[in-house]
Scaffold this active site. Sequence first.
Site, PDB file in Angstrom:
ATOM      1  N   ASP A 160       1.393   4.032  -3.050  1.00 25.39           N
ATOM      2  CA  ASP A 160       0.990   5.426  -2.883  1.00 25.39           C
ATOM      3  C   ASP A 160       2.111   6.393  -3.239  1.00 25.39           C
ATOM      4  OD1 ASP A 160      -1.527   4.683  -2.092  1.00 25.39           O
ATOM      5  OD2 ASP A 160      -1.144   4.880   0.060  1.00 25.39           O
ATOM      6  N   GLU A 192       0.825  -1.204   0.000  1.00 25.51           N
ATOM      7  CA  GLU A 192       0.000   0.000   0.000  1.00 25.51           C
ATOM      8  C   GLU A 192       0.859   1.254   0.000  1.00 25.51           C
ATOM      9  OE1 GLU A 192      -2.944   2.202  -0.371  1.00 25.51           O
ATOM     10  OE2 GLU A 192      -3.754   0.354   0.494  1.00 25.51           O
ATOM     11  N   SER A 229      -7.018   2.229  -4.181  1.00 19.15           N
ATOM     12  CA  SER A 229      -5.766   2.745  -3.623  1.00 19.15           C
ATOM     13  C   SER A 229      -4.779   3.105  -4.735  1.00 19.15           C
ATOM     14  CB  SER A 229      -5.128   1.711  -2.700  1.00 19.15           C
ATOM     15  OG  SER A 229      -5.932   1.481  -1.571  1.00 19.15           O
TER      16      SER A 229
END
Length: 562
Positions: free
Chosen positions: A274, A270, A476
């Site tokens: 990002d 994650e 995401s």
Amino acid sequence: MRVVAVCFAGFVACALGASIQFNDGRVALEADVEISAHSRGWIKKSAAPQDAMLRMTFAVKQQNLAALTDQLIEVSDPRRPNYGQHLTKAQVDALVAPAPESVSTVRRFLETHGVTDCTESSSSDFIHCDVTVAKAEAMLDTKYFEYAHSADLKYTVLRADSHYSVPRAVASHLDLVSPTNRFPPMRSKVTKSKPVESPDVGNTPEVLRKLYSVGDVEGSAPKNKMCATAFLGQFFKVSDLDKFWKEYYPKAVGRTVKVVGPDTGMPGIEASLDIEYISSMGGGVAAEFWSYAGHAPDNPQNEPFLTWMYQVANTSDADVPLVFSTSYGEPEDTVSLPYMNRIEAEFQKVGARGITLFFASGDSGVTPDSGSCTGGRFAGQWPAGSPWVTGVGGTETGVLGGGEKAWGGSAGGFSDRWARPSFQADAVSKYLSSGVKLPDSSHYNATSRAFPDVSAQAVNFMVINGGFGMPVDGTSCASPTFGGVFSLLNDLRLQSGKSTLGWVNPFFYQNPTIFNDITEGSNEAGPGCGPMGFEATTGWDPVTGLGTPNYAKMKDAVLALP
């Protein structure tokens, strides 16, 4: 932020507090959500050690919240005469600062329990104190236990197993106390993509920059900053980011990312996703990574999302990033209304300062994270469904690599908490009356806030994590992608001596033609949710919002603004 002794303000404040009676009964502050809903997915273990430390936040009631809303709309709606005239941090603080009586009452309450190791926000609307579990239990009339998350037993938190309360004389001056009943959200974790037949299908910065008409544009405004947030022990490795830049965005080789907070654990997909995509899609804009673990071996436990909001509110105008991309959220029904209302006010404070917040809408279509619809009800998602942030849904590449269509996992629909804001009233009404096939009306509230607002690709993103490349899916992926492109728009404004775009929803809905309209696909419906989710169609829809970014069209529109 300042360090205080509880009665640091002097004799007057302490004398005022001395007359307060704390034995006139107790009031529960967040009892509208059952503990079982808060703790869904968490396993209760042993009682918390009495000497364990908690970093507790006491959210003191703010004033003039209606005026804050009015000010935010005034500076954010391009049709208003004061568009772009954002407030400074000092102006926001002065507008919403609690009444002196509220601050002194809370300080006196803390003092009666021997709590003195505290810091306050610049406006005293947040008071942070390091408190032992024993003192927290005495203050709040509850018991703390250790909980482990069922999906990751290594991740544990200390939380109260019953609703907490405070004396009646204090309750009227507090919005909430944390950490107590609220558990960290664990949703919106990216998943590994399914194998694809062609290696050319994967999304990389080069592919996305071409798709969204960004080309080789980079930012150059000295004051421009953007940020990816990370919670729950998600970290990235500099070596992974360097390798990603070298392979997929060579222009960035040699650049650095400012890290705020811990970043010393194992790299997480994650976090890697990002920072890799916001830094490459918004190439040239100073990138930051703000990390909130929520717990650490040598530090008190805290509530990470609230800690983030506290830090944004207390970072100077010169230092605060102008765009935040966040890939976490949860179903509305797991969040207490007092907590939600307080955070909504914090969102408005941020927007009034000219800062933009993007949130991934979620990856379960219309279905709650539990995997099924209770009573047939579709899930409202938060914060993506907040009126004061911009929710980002997901798309995928169409058949044979052509165009875009809605991604089935893209969470979207209608809130059960917020009325429909005026900025999207026309767009949503057009969707509902367009003739598109709709789910049965019993599944959702068609008169409320609709989400997401926009979207971006969410499938087959190439990520470097732990030294290895892998393709991943999820909204995401979409949020940092959109946030990076958007930061380039801010850059154009700053280069021209204009304001940032700030809370951007009114502008977006007034200019739907600056997006790539997504007209195919739908989001998924799980067990108990009926036979279908929502379908994409011309204009706004509850799967892809207004559509995906078209930088070439967007740049002309933002430069035309005052």
